[in-house]
Design a protein around this motif. Structure first.
Motif, PDB file in Angstrom:
ATOM      1  N   GLN A 111      12.424   6.040 -12.984  1.00 15.83           N
ATOM      2  CA  GLN A 111      13.182   6.055 -14.128  1.00 15.83           C
ATOM      3  C   GLN A 111      13.094   7.519 -14.660  1.00 15.83           C
ATOM      4  OE1 GLN A 111      12.323   2.939 -17.204  1.00 15.83           O
ATOM      5  NE2 GLN A 111      13.257   4.214 -18.811  1.00 15.83           N
ATOM      6  N   GLN A 112      14.515   8.078 -14.871  1.00 17.06           N
ATOM      7  CA  GLN A 112      14.476   9.578 -15.193  1.00 17.06           C
ATOM      8  C   GLN A 112      15.285   9.487 -16.648  1.00 17.06           C
ATOM      9  OE1 GLN A 112      17.273  11.824 -12.828  1.00 17.06           O
ATOM     10  NE2 GLN A 112      15.553  13.821 -13.205  1.00 17.06           N
ATOM     11  N   ASP A 113      14.552  10.152 -17.491  1.00 18.70           N
ATOM     12  CA  ASP A 113      14.738  10.473 -18.886  1.00 18.70           C
ATOM     13  C   ASP A 113      16.034  11.551 -18.886  1.00 18.70           C
ATOM     14  OD1 ASP A 113      11.331  11.074 -20.173  1.00 18.70           O
ATOM     15  OD2 ASP A 113      12.544   9.130 -19.662  1.00 18.70           O
ATOM     16  N   PRO A 114      16.875  11.357 -20.036  1.00 16.57           N
ATOM     17  CA  PRO A 114      17.853  12.392 -20.167  1.00 16.57           C
ATOM     18  C   PRO A 114      17.320  13.608 -20.156  1.00 16.57           C
ATOM     19  CG  PRO A 114      18.141  10.511 -21.763  1.00 16.57           C
ATOM     20  CD  PRO A 114      16.864  10.267 -21.032  1.00 16.57           C
ATOM     21  N   GLY A 115      16.048  14.001 -20.477  1.00 18.68           N
ATOM     22  CA  GLY A 115      15.385  15.212 -20.400  1.00 18.68           C
ATOM     23  C   GLY A 115      14.726  15.568 -19.336  1.00 18.68           C
ATOM     24  N   MET A 116      15.362  14.670 -18.167  1.00 18.56           N
ATOM     25  CA  MET A 116      14.974  15.187 -16.755  1.00 18.56           C
ATOM     26  C   MET A 116      13.728  14.566 -16.231  1.00 18.56           C
ATOM     27  SD  MET A 116      15.781  19.481 -16.422  1.00 18.56           S
ATOM     28  CE  MET A 116      14.424  19.782 -17.263  1.00 18.56           C
ATOM     29  N   GLU A 117      12.681  14.100 -17.046  1.00 15.48           N
ATOM     30  CA  GLU A 117      11.276  13.760 -16.570  1.00 15.48           C
ATOM     31  C   GLU A 117      11.449  12.507 -15.769  1.00 15.48           C
ATOM     32  OE1 GLU A 117       8.375  13.576 -19.703  1.00 15.48           O
ATOM     33  OE2 GLU A 117       6.672  13.224 -18.296  1.00 15.48           O
ATOM     34  N   LEU A 118      10.787  12.561 -14.654  1.00 16.80           N
ATOM     35  CA  LEU A 118      10.826  11.447 -13.676  1.00 16.80           C
ATOM     36  C   LEU A 118       9.556  10.395 -14.087  1.00 16.80           C
ATOM     37  CD1 LEU A 118      11.542  13.051 -10.353  1.00 16.80           C
ATOM     38  CD2 LEU A 118      13.071  11.159 -11.282  1.00 16.80           C
ATOM     39  N   HIS A 119       9.679   9.051 -14.021  1.00 13.92           N
ATOM     40  CA  HIS A 119       8.787   8.301 -14.160  1.00 13.92           C
ATOM     41  C   HIS A 119       8.416   7.160 -12.881  1.00 13.92           C
ATOM     42  CE1 HIS A 119       7.799   9.561 -18.276  1.00 13.92           C
ATOM     43  NE2 HIS A 119       9.144   9.557 -18.542  1.00 13.92           N
ATOM     44  N   LEU A 120       7.452   6.922 -12.350  1.00 14.10           N
ATOM     45  CA  LEU A 120       7.370   5.974 -11.291  1.00 14.10           C
ATOM     46  C   LEU A 120       7.096   4.702 -11.821  1.00 14.10           C
ATOM     47  CD1 LEU A 120       7.102   5.340  -8.352  1.00 14.10           C
ATOM     48  CD2 LEU A 120       4.724   5.776  -8.660  1.00 14.10           C
ATOM     49  N   ILE A 121       8.080   3.901 -11.817  1.00  9.71           N
ATOM     50  CA  ILE A 121       8.016   2.518 -12.464  1.00  9.71           C
ATOM     51  C   ILE A 121       7.419   1.437 -11.521  1.00  9.71           C
ATOM     52  CG2 ILE A 121       9.328   2.865 -14.424  1.00  9.71           C
ATOM     53  CD1 ILE A 121      11.635   1.624 -12.955  1.00  9.71           C
ATOM     54  N   HIS A 122       7.851   1.534 -10.110  1.00  5.37           N
ATOM     55  CA  HIS A 122       7.389   0.525  -9.256  1.00  5.37           C
ATOM     56  C   HIS A 122       7.238   1.114  -7.748  1.00  5.37           C
ATOM     57  CE1 HIS A 122       7.904  -2.908 -11.701  1.00  5.37           C
ATOM     58  NE2 HIS A 122       9.363  -2.451 -12.060  1.00  5.37           N
ATOM     59  N   TYR A 123       6.407   0.531  -6.795  1.00  9.24           N
ATOM     60  CA  TYR A 123       6.419   1.052  -5.580  1.00  9.24           C
ATOM     61  C   TYR A 123       5.931  -0.031  -4.626  1.00  9.24           C
ATOM     62  CZ  TYR A 123       1.482   2.425  -6.538  1.00  9.24           C
ATOM     63  OH  TYR A 123       0.262   2.268  -6.817  1.00  9.24           O
ATOM     64  N   SER A 124       6.282   0.106  -3.515  1.00 16.38           N
ATOM     65  CA  SER A 124       5.842  -0.850  -2.150  1.00 16.38           C
ATOM     66  C   SER A 124       5.577  -0.211  -0.960  1.00 16.38           C
ATOM     67  CB  SER A 124       7.247  -1.562  -2.183  1.00 16.38           C
ATOM     68  OG  SER A 124       7.179  -2.491  -0.896  1.00 16.38           O
ATOM     69  N   TYR A 125       4.523  -0.593  -0.468  1.00 14.19           N
ATOM     70  CA  TYR A 125       3.918   0.088   0.971  1.00 14.19           C
ATOM     71  C   TYR A 125       4.677  -0.805   2.063  1.00 14.19           C
ATOM     72  CZ  TYR A 125       0.646   2.596  -1.937  1.00 14.19           C
ATOM     73  OH  TYR A 125      -0.099   3.347  -2.705  1.00 14.19           O
ATOM     74  N   GLY A 126       5.279  -1.884   1.752  1.00 17.68           N
ATOM     75  CA  GLY A 126       5.960  -2.735   2.957  1.00 17.68           C
ATOM     76  C   GLY A 126       6.343  -4.007   2.207  1.00 17.68           C
ATOM     77  N   VAL A 127       6.773  -4.784   3.337  1.00 18.49           N
ATOM     78  CA  VAL A 127       7.293  -6.272   3.019  1.00 18.49           C
ATOM     79  C   VAL A 127       5.925  -6.888   2.276  1.00 18.49           C
ATOM     80  CG1 VAL A 127       7.924  -8.294   3.903  1.00 18.49           C
ATOM     81  CG2 VAL A 127       8.997  -6.104   4.924  1.00 18.49           C
ATOM     82  N   ASN A 128       6.493  -7.511   1.291  1.00 22.39           N
ATOM     83  CA  ASN A 128       5.528  -8.474   0.324  1.00 22.39           C
ATOM     84  C   ASN A 128       4.525  -7.357  -0.292  1.00 22.39           C
ATOM     85  OD1 ASN A 128       6.876 -10.848   1.151  1.00 22.39           O
ATOM     86  ND2 ASN A 128       5.587 -11.118   2.986  1.00 22.39           N
ATOM     87  N   SER A 129       4.731  -6.204  -0.511  1.00 22.23           N
ATOM     88  CA  SER A 129       3.983  -5.395  -1.337  1.00 22.23           C
ATOM     89  C   SER A 129       4.698  -4.857  -2.558  1.00 22.23           C
ATOM     90  CB  SER A 129       3.041  -4.342  -0.333  1.00 22.23           C
ATOM     91  OG  SER A 129       3.081  -3.065  -1.103  1.00 22.23           O
ATOM     92  N   THR A 130       4.253  -4.929  -3.415  1.00 17.60           N
ATOM     93  CA  THR A 130       4.937  -4.447  -4.861  1.00 17.60           C
ATOM     94  C   THR A 130       3.736  -3.989  -5.711  1.00 17.60           C
ATOM     95  OG1 THR A 130       5.128  -6.560  -6.181  1.00 17.60           O
ATOM     96  CG2 THR A 130       7.066  -5.528  -4.520  1.00 17.60           C
ATOM     97  N   GLU A 131       3.694  -2.734  -6.280  1.00 20.54           N
ATOM     98  CA  GLU A 131       2.809  -2.277  -7.396  1.00 20.54           C
ATOM     99  C   GLU A 131       3.629  -1.670  -8.377  1.00 20.54           C
ATOM    100  OE1 GLU A 131      -0.383  -2.303  -6.605  1.00 20.54           O
ATOM    101  OE2 GLU A 131      -0.473  -2.843  -4.411  1.00 20.54           O
ATOM    102  N   LYS A 132       2.726  -1.762  -9.515  1.00 23.10           N
ATOM    103  CA  LYS A 132       3.510  -0.905 -10.772  1.00 23.10           C
ATOM    104  C   LYS A 132       3.139   0.162 -10.703  1.00 23.10           C
ATOM    105  CE  LYS A 132       3.270  -5.142 -13.826  1.00 23.10           C
ATOM    106  NZ  LYS A 132       5.064  -5.218 -13.635  1.00 23.10           N
ATOM    107  N   GLY A 133       3.794   1.180 -11.133  1.00 21.67           N
ATOM    108  CA  GLY A 133       3.819   2.491 -11.136  1.00 21.67           C
ATOM    109  C   GLY A 133       3.115   3.070 -12.667  1.00 21.67           C
ATOM    110  N   ASP A 134       3.041   4.401 -12.781  1.00 23.51           N
ATOM    111  CA  ASP A 134       2.819   5.045 -14.095  1.00 23.51           C
ATOM    112  C   ASP A 134       3.027   4.714 -15.373  1.00 23.51           C
ATOM    113  OD1 ASP A 134       2.701   8.082 -12.086  1.00 23.51           O
ATOM    114  OD2 ASP A 134       0.951   6.461 -11.990  1.00 23.51           O
ATOM    115  N   LEU A 135       4.546   4.291 -15.434  1.00 22.26           N
ATOM    116  CA  LEU A 135       4.954   3.909 -16.645  1.00 22.26           C
ATOM    117  C   LEU A 135       5.246   2.518 -16.495  1.00 22.26           C
ATOM    118  CD1 LEU A 135       6.611   5.093 -19.186  1.00 22.26           C
ATOM    119  CD2 LEU A 135       8.733   4.847 -17.839  1.00 22.26           C
TER     120      LEU A 135
END
Lengths: 112, 115
Positions: free
Chosen positions: B36-60
């Motif tokens: 998720q990218q703020d209007p002020g440019m900063e990027l926040h990782l909200i979700h990621y995945s290492y492969g099929v059936n893998s999901t992880e929550k990010g920093d935000l």
């Protein structure tokens, strides 16, 4: 925790050199990256440097790494108006499962 | 040129609607990310995945959810959109590298406005 800091804004004239600076806190950082984001687009990897290197040059781009001070810089020689963009510094650790930690981005404005 | 696509590019919706932001890549990358990218440019990782059936929550912390049923597809869903969800959403992918270099390829982004 990990933290990556950058100055927010840089303005230069066309033809000058630009230097964008970044500091990071994680001493276990293995790779350091510079990404570029043009208006209305996603990020694109410009270059990266391994932590055991001091310098990397790629055409107009020079990356300098001072590991002792945890300081990274990106120098763009002969800056062009097309270089106007947001530049993000990022770091990752020595693992395939590591995620990138990005700085807040530096907006580079190049005037004619 | 990166082969990673996001749809829609722009979305304006009312509060309370359910939305799904699509992200697809044709590079066969195992790792995928949502930022998720703020209007002020900063990027926040909200979700990621290492492969099929893998999901992880990010920093935000995010009220969105993701799924990874196929390697190439990583959709993000908001069950009930709110004005606070107004933002730019960037999808990215990368491959596992024996050298641990994480070159992420980014899509063009979806700009979401919730009224």
């Amino acid at each position: 925790g990990e933290d990556v800091e950058q100055s927010l804004f840089l303005s230069v004239r066309e033809g000058d050199s630009s230097v964008i600076n970044c500091t990071y806190t994680d001493s276990s950082s293995t790779y350091l990256y510079w990404y570029k984001q043009e208006p209305g687009a996603g990020l694109q990897l410009l270059t990266y440097i391994f932590s055991n290197m001091d310098m990397k040059q790629d055409q107009r781009l020079t990356v300098l790494l001072n590991k002792k001070d945890k300081h990274l810089s990106l120098r763009i020689a002969d800056t062009q108006t097309g270089d106007s963009a947001i530049y993000f510094c990022a770091e990752s650790r020595n693992s395939g499962y590591s995620t990138l930690t990005f700085g807040k981005g530096t907006m580079l404005l190049v005037s004619p | 040129e990166a082969d990673i696509y996001q749809t829609p590019r722009y979305l304006v919706i009312g509060t309370g609607k359910k939305i799904t932001l699509e992200c697809s890549q044709t590079m066969g990358h195992d790792k995928m990310y949502w930022y998720q990218q703020d209007p002020g440019m900063e990027l926040h990782l909200i979700h990621y995945s290492y492969g099929v059936n893998s999901t992880e929550k990010g920093d935000l912390s995010s009220e969105s959810t993701v799924s990874r049923i196929r390697t190439e597809h990583f959709p993000l869903t908001l069950e009930s959109a709110r004005p606070s969800h107004t933002s730019q959403y960037l999808c990215a992918s990368s491959e596992f590298s024996s050298a641990y270099v994480d070159e992420q390829f980014f899509g063009p982004g979806t700009r979401l406005t919730v009224l």
